[in-house]
Design a protein around this motif. Sequence first.
Motif: not given
Length: 80
Positions: A32-47
């Motif tokens: 989650s920290d990796i995804a956040r730092s690279l702006n790769l966080e997913s958001d599909f149907e609020g999940s």
Amino acid sequence: MSPKEKSIHAVSLLKEAILEVINQHPEGVGNSDIARSLNLESDFEGSQKNYLSWSIIGLLVNEGKVKYKKIGQRKLYFTD
């Protein structure tokens, strides 16, 4: 460049970026920290799943470039 060639190039760039983030955290870093730092966080149907970064990390683990240790429910990724 074909779609497949573009995809191969994109995966290569994502691997490099994720390795750079992991190398900045010798104590280990979570997906989650990796995804956040690279702006790769997913958001599909609020999940929040972050499957893209998780999949690339899996490739790096299989290639032997990244290791992980499990602490409680969390996996921390690091390089040697």
